[in-house]
Design a protein around this motif. Structure first.
Motif, PDB file in Angstrom:
ATOM      1  N   TRP A 119      -5.216   6.335 -11.747  1.00 24.19           N
ATOM      2  CA  TRP A 119      -5.438   5.420 -10.312  1.00 24.19           C
ATOM      3  C   TRP A 119      -4.597   6.238  -9.594  1.00 24.19           C
ATOM      4  O   TRP A 119      -5.166   6.559  -8.443  1.00 24.19           O
ATOM      5  CB  TRP A 119      -4.379   4.131 -10.951  1.00 24.19           C
ATOM      6  CG  TRP A 119      -4.045   3.203  -9.475  1.00 24.19           C
ATOM      7  CD1 TRP A 119      -4.814   3.621  -8.110  1.00 24.19           C
ATOM      8  CD2 TRP A 119      -3.618   2.588  -9.485  1.00 24.19           C
ATOM      9  NE1 TRP A 119      -4.399   2.252  -7.768  1.00 24.19           N
ATOM     10  CE2 TRP A 119      -3.862   1.553  -8.328  1.00 24.19           C
ATOM     11  CE3 TRP A 119      -2.340   1.519 -10.646  1.00 24.19           C
ATOM     12  CZ2 TRP A 119      -3.003  -0.309  -8.262  1.00 24.19           C
ATOM     13  CZ3 TRP A 119      -2.303  -0.013 -10.493  1.00 24.19           C
ATOM     14  CH2 TRP A 119      -2.733  -0.307  -8.919  1.00 24.19           C
ATOM     15  N   ILE A 120      -3.663   7.303  -9.920  1.00 26.86           N
ATOM     16  CA  ILE A 120      -2.825   7.987  -8.767  1.00 26.86           C
ATOM     17  C   ILE A 120      -3.547   9.172  -8.875  1.00 26.86           C
ATOM     18  O   ILE A 120      -3.762   9.758  -6.967  1.00 26.86           O
ATOM     19  CB  ILE A 120      -1.650   8.657  -9.531  1.00 26.86           C
ATOM     20  CG1 ILE A 120      -0.589   7.789  -9.810  1.00 26.86           C
ATOM     21  CG2 ILE A 120      -1.365  10.002  -8.824  1.00 26.86           C
ATOM     22  CD1 ILE A 120       1.064   7.824 -10.258  1.00 26.86           C
TER      23      ILE A 120
ATOM     24  N   SER B 270       7.461   4.175 -10.465  1.00 21.93           N
ATOM     25  CA  SER B 270       8.896   3.567 -10.772  1.00 21.93           C
ATOM     26  C   SER B 270       9.453   3.181 -11.067  1.00 21.93           C
ATOM     27  O   SER B 270      10.265   2.845 -11.772  1.00 21.93           O
ATOM     28  CB  SER B 270       8.990   4.101  -8.510  1.00 21.93           C
ATOM     29  OG  SER B 270       8.620   5.025  -8.187  1.00 21.93           O
ATOM     30  N   VAL B 271       8.592   1.401 -10.951  1.00 20.50           N
ATOM     31  CA  VAL B 271       9.546   0.424 -11.431  1.00 20.50           C
ATOM     32  C   VAL B 271       9.636   0.456 -13.395  1.00 20.50           C
ATOM     33  O   VAL B 271      10.823   0.885 -13.728  1.00 20.50           O
ATOM     34  CB  VAL B 271       8.469  -0.496 -11.168  1.00 20.50           C
ATOM     35  CG1 VAL B 271       9.525  -2.270 -12.429  1.00 20.50           C
ATOM     36  CG2 VAL B 271       8.922  -1.408  -9.620  1.00 20.50           C
TER      37      VAL B 271
ATOM     38  N   SER C 141      -3.035   3.721  -2.260  1.00 19.33           N
ATOM     39  CA  SER C 141      -2.704   4.643  -2.421  1.00 19.33           C
ATOM     40  C   SER C 141      -1.619   4.829  -2.825  1.00 19.33           C
ATOM     41  O   SER C 141      -0.290   5.725  -4.002  1.00 19.33           O
ATOM     42  CB  SER C 141      -3.399   5.934  -1.494  1.00 19.33           C
ATOM     43  OG  SER C 141      -2.525   5.747  -0.492  1.00 19.33           O
ATOM     44  N   LEU C 142      -0.934   4.270  -2.569  1.00 20.42           N
ATOM     45  CA  LEU C 142       0.901   4.252  -2.320  1.00 20.42           C
ATOM     46  C   LEU C 142       2.091   3.119  -3.677  1.00 20.42           C
ATOM     47  O   LEU C 142       2.484   3.325  -4.157  1.00 20.42           O
ATOM     48  CB  LEU C 142       1.516   3.304  -1.486  1.00 20.42           C
ATOM     49  CG  LEU C 142       1.873   4.782  -0.105  1.00 20.42           C
ATOM     50  CD1 LEU C 142       2.733   3.520   0.844  1.00 20.42           C
ATOM     51  CD2 LEU C 142       3.118   5.857  -0.761  1.00 20.42           C
ATOM     52  N   PHE C 143       0.660   1.763  -4.223  1.00 13.91           N
ATOM     53  CA  PHE C 143       0.612   1.065  -5.340  1.00 13.91           C
ATOM     54  C   PHE C 143       0.955   1.796  -6.153  1.00 13.91           C
ATOM     55  O   PHE C 143       2.100   1.064  -7.364  1.00 13.91           O
ATOM     56  CB  PHE C 143      -0.339  -0.198  -4.841  1.00 13.91           C
ATOM     57  CG  PHE C 143       0.078  -1.165  -5.872  1.00 13.91           C
ATOM     58  CD1 PHE C 143       1.292  -2.709  -5.145  1.00 13.91           C
ATOM     59  CD2 PHE C 143      -0.443  -1.440  -7.203  1.00 13.91           C
ATOM     60  CE1 PHE C 143       1.603  -3.297  -6.049  1.00 13.91           C
ATOM     61  CE2 PHE C 143       0.059  -2.004  -8.066  1.00 13.91           C
ATOM     62  CZ  PHE C 143       1.457  -3.794  -7.596  1.00 13.91           C
TER      63      PHE C 143
ATOM     64  N   LEU D 299       9.213   4.758   6.355  1.00 13.75           N
ATOM     65  CA  LEU D 299       8.040   4.617   5.198  1.00 13.75           C
ATOM     66  C   LEU D 299       8.057   5.672   4.394  1.00 13.75           C
ATOM     67  O   LEU D 299       7.845   5.980   3.235  1.00 13.75           O
ATOM     68  CB  LEU D 299       6.566   3.929   5.897  1.00 13.75           C
ATOM     69  CG  LEU D 299       5.553   3.784   4.935  1.00 13.75           C
ATOM     70  CD1 LEU D 299       5.673   2.793   3.864  1.00 13.75           C
ATOM     71  CD2 LEU D 299       3.936   3.379   6.092  1.00 13.75           C
ATOM     72  N   THR D 300       7.568   6.946   5.566  1.00 13.96           N
ATOM     73  CA  THR D 300       7.409   8.210   4.603  1.00 13.96           C
ATOM     74  C   THR D 300       8.622   8.401   3.901  1.00 13.96           C
ATOM     75  O   THR D 300       8.107   9.397   2.689  1.00 13.96           O
ATOM     76  CB  THR D 300       7.151   9.094   6.162  1.00 13.96           C
ATOM     77  OG1 THR D 300       5.428   9.048   6.419  1.00 13.96           O
ATOM     78  CG2 THR D 300       7.147  10.871   5.621  1.00 13.96           C
ATOM     79  N   CYS D 301       9.560   8.809   4.596  1.00 16.37           N
ATOM     80  CA  CYS D 301      10.528   9.050   3.439  1.00 16.37           C
ATOM     81  C   CYS D 301      10.587   8.415   2.327  1.00 16.37           C
ATOM     82  O   CYS D 301      11.760   8.740   1.114  1.00 16.37           O
ATOM     83  CB  CYS D 301      11.870   9.157   3.758  1.00 16.37           C
ATOM     84  SG  CYS D 301      11.578  10.393   5.907  1.00 16.37           S
ATOM     85  N   LEU D 302      10.477   6.681   2.149  1.00 17.86           N
ATOM     86  CA  LEU D 302      10.736   5.951   0.894  1.00 17.86           C
ATOM     87  C   LEU D 302       9.967   6.590   0.137  1.00 17.86           C
ATOM     88  O   LEU D 302       9.827   6.819  -0.991  1.00 17.86           O
ATOM     89  CB  LEU D 302      10.791   4.460   2.013  1.00 17.86           C
ATOM     90  CG  LEU D 302      11.833   4.693   2.341  1.00 17.86           C
ATOM     91  CD1 LEU D 302      11.726   2.806   2.293  1.00 17.86           C
ATOM     92  CD2 LEU D 302      13.607   4.476   1.116  1.00 17.86           C
ATOM     93  N   ALA D 303       8.298   6.813   0.461  1.00 14.61           N
ATOM     94  CA  ALA D 303       7.528   7.696  -0.431  1.00 14.61           C
ATOM     95  C   ALA D 303       7.413   8.760  -1.306  1.00 14.61           C
ATOM     96  O   ALA D 303       7.254   8.807  -1.289  1.00 14.61           O
ATOM     97  CB  ALA D 303       6.337   7.193   0.692  1.00 14.61           C
TER      98      ALA D 303
END
Length: 444
Positions: A293-294, A185-186, A177-179, A250-254
């Motif tokens: 995908w999202i 973002s990239v 789910s994060l990928f 992890l959460t803050c960066l996500a």
């Protein structure tokens, strides 16, 4: 007797007792615990969009940068100290019980359990909300009701199979789910215009502070719920602090990376920043394939959130039974999977009973009751440090009692604000005043 004396054969040692279920139970290790905490709290950037709608890009970015220091880190510090000092199933129930006695332990258990099961009801609804974008048949009527019912029952059965399975499933769901957000973002980097980050919103659009603060709170709370599973963690005195601090990062960066990517790369009307806009933005940045995908990731994230929080509720019931707050029957474990099946069953039934509530009311109810529990939790934390000053603490927040009071006062003040918002929402709903602005504060 003579035969025993003449016999040269030494008496055989007694057979060792068979290992108990507790002795053979597989414990949670660091990585699964990190992702379980991640799903207890966030599950991905889904749901952060209303912060932009409410206050514009700059304040949304600042909110997700600053709010973790006001709320998330203090709550994680409290959880790290108390979970390692009292490492048993029940978590915050044990803390209130030790600090103020059985009544407060029971009160804490009731508030937190109700918060949990009400909150769980939101996740199948969110999953179906995303699925209906791909399959419109789930938009209303019997198909939607049946989908919510069957998904709730199925996910509860998965939870019944064991906490280790849930933990490793959380790793898989988290990565998948994060990928797509990392990829988006990239891809967005060449399209980013930094001046968009400092926008305070469109001219003529007033700030909706109720929606803004509620969005931050909804996306960055529940750090303490994992404490109810402390008895299922391998070496909790070392594992818990490491898992909590890793999951905070992890959460803050996500949250912050996709938010900065999309606000910098996409220019749309501020009103379009409602829940689910990240998928729309993905299509604008890269194409429909990333949007799909999202949307699939949102469903997987909802599954992870459901499983993590159902586990916390079930083990809380188990811990309350072990404390004597509930009858022993509530602590019965499965013979096959050693999971607290009674706790899972009760949590699922209550979740099903509230699953037909409006999502807005679910959020308001959960936030209000959760705030009551957190005020008691902060009080328990400070009082336990004063009541048992010499008690060994494997992890200890490096502050004395006055410093702890200050640390807890800021998030406590914010809890009062959230309770006022939730109370206003209930009042408006009860009076049927659909034109009142407060009725819209939690709609997302």
């Amino acid at each position: 007797m003579g035969l025993e004396i003449l016999s040269e054969k030494p008496p055989s040692p007694p057979h060792p007792p068979p290992p108990t279920a507790a002795a053979t139970r597989k414990k949670l290790t660091l990585i699964p615990l990190i992702f379980l905490i991640y799903f207890e709290v966030a599950g991905g950037p889904y749901g952060e969009e209303p912060a932009v709608q409410a206050a514009g890009p700059l304040l949304a970015i600042l909110g997700f940068l600053i709010f973790p220091f006001i709320w998330s880190i203090p709550e994680a510090l409290v959880t790290a100290e108390l979970s390692t000092t009292f490492p048993g199933n029940g978590g915050f129930v044990i803390w209130a019980h030790k600090a103020f006695g059985p009544f407060c332990g029971s009160l804490m258990g009731s508030w937190k359990f109700l918060t949990g099961v009400i909150n769980i009801a939101a996740f199948p609804i969110l999953c179906i909300d995303y699925l209906e974008k791909l399959f419109p048949v789930f938009s209303s009527g019997a198909p939607r009701t049946l989908a919510i019912l069957l998904s709730t029952v199925f996910l509860s059965l998965v939870n019944y199979t064991g906490l280790n399975i849930v933990g490793f499933a959380a790793i898989m769901l988290g990565v998948i789910s994060l990928f797509p957000f990392l990829l988006m973002s990239v891809i967005a980097i060449p399209q980013i215009r930094p001046h968009r980050w400092i926008s305070l919103g469109q001219k003529g659009v007033s700030k909706d502070w109720n929606l803004f603060f509620n969005t931050l709170f909804w996306n960055l709370n529940f750090w303490d719920t994992v404490s109810t599973m402390a008895g299922e963690v391998e070496n909790p005195k070392k594992t818990f602090p490491a898992a909590l601090f890793s999951s905070v990062i992890l959460t803050c960066l996500a949250y912050i990376i996709p938010l900065m990517a999309v606000t910098g790369a996409v220019s749309v009307d501020q009103s379009e920043w409602e829940s689910g806009f990240m998928a729309v933005a993905a299509e604008m940045i890269s194409g429909k394939w990333l949007k799909i995908w999202i949307e699939i990731g949102a469903v997987l994230s909802g599954i992870g959130l459901f499983e993590a929080q159902l586990s916390s509720c079930a083990y809380q019931v188990l811990g309350m039974s072990e404390l004597g707050v509930l009858p022993r029957f509530f602590g019965v474990r499965s013979k096959w999977f050693d999971t607290p099946w009674v706790g899972i069953l009760i949590s699922t039934l209550i979740t099903l009973s509230v699953s037909q509530m409006d999502f807005t009311d679910i959020v308001a109810s959960a936030n209000f009751i959760y705030s009551l529990g957190m005020l008691l939790e902060f009080a328990s934390f400070v009082w336990l440090r004063r009541k048992f000053p010499t008690l060994p603490r494997p992890y200890k927040v490096p502050l004395r009692v006055p410093g702890l009071v200050v640390m807890c006062l800021v998030p406590s003040a914010f809890l009062v604000v959230i309770m006022v918002i939730a109370t206003k929402r209930w009042f408006v709903f009860a009076n049927g005043d659909e034109n009142e602005k407060g009725d819209e504060t939690l709609s997302s």
